[in-house]
Design an enzyme around this catalytic site. Structure first.
Site: not given
Length: 164
Positions: A28, A62, A91, A94, A119
């Protein structure tokens, strides 16, 4: 090892020779993830990690990174693991869920399997911030992984040489 006053100090060690590193990358926000990956692998090579000692796994997003890291950690094959991806604020709520839960998952896996995890999951407000940070963050994760792998190996050696 050096000393600070009369205290034994374990020096940082960025020699990646002989280390095996696992990388899990989110697909993603692929452009940013691949930017992170390019910088990360270039730095690993610069630090002496051989291409043959690097394994790359890709996952959809993720939130899936910790699951793949857990499988790699359970194999007991890797000296350190690296998580790469980008979570860009939208927006909705999430963003917070993905950012927080992926970070929590990394820490949980690292502690459960006693393996260092660097990370490299960027959490940014927009795509421009992610693009601006990807090269440095990718390289930084490589340095963190190598340094922490070497630290873990040094501490394991010290632990084994300490009489019980």
């Amino acid at each position: 090892m050096s000393h600070y006053d009369n205290i034994l100090e374990i020096d940082s060690n960025l020699d990646g020779s002989g280390l095996c590193i696992g990388i899990v990358m989110s697909r993603f926000n692929l452009d940013v993830s691949e930017g992170l990956l390019g910088a990360c692998t270039a730095e690993l090579t610069q630090l002496g990690v051989l291409d043959a000692d690097i394994v790359l796994v890709t996952v959809p997003g993720a939130l899936e990174i910790p699951i793949a890291l857990q499988k790699l950690a359970a194999s007991d094959r890797f000296d350190a693991l690296i998580a790469l991806g980008a979570v860009v604020r939208g927006e909705t709520y999430h963003f917070e869920v993905v950012a927080n839960e992926s970070a929590r998952g990394l820490v949980t896996v690292g502690l459960e399997y006693n393996v260092p995890i660097a990370n490299g999951i960027l959490t940014t407000d927009d795509d421009d911030q992610a693009t601006a940070r990807m090269a440095e963050k990718g390289a930084e994760t490589a340095r963190v992984a190598v340094e922490m792998a070497n630290l873990a190996l040094t501490l394991d050696e010290m632990d084994q040489s300490t009489p019980t």
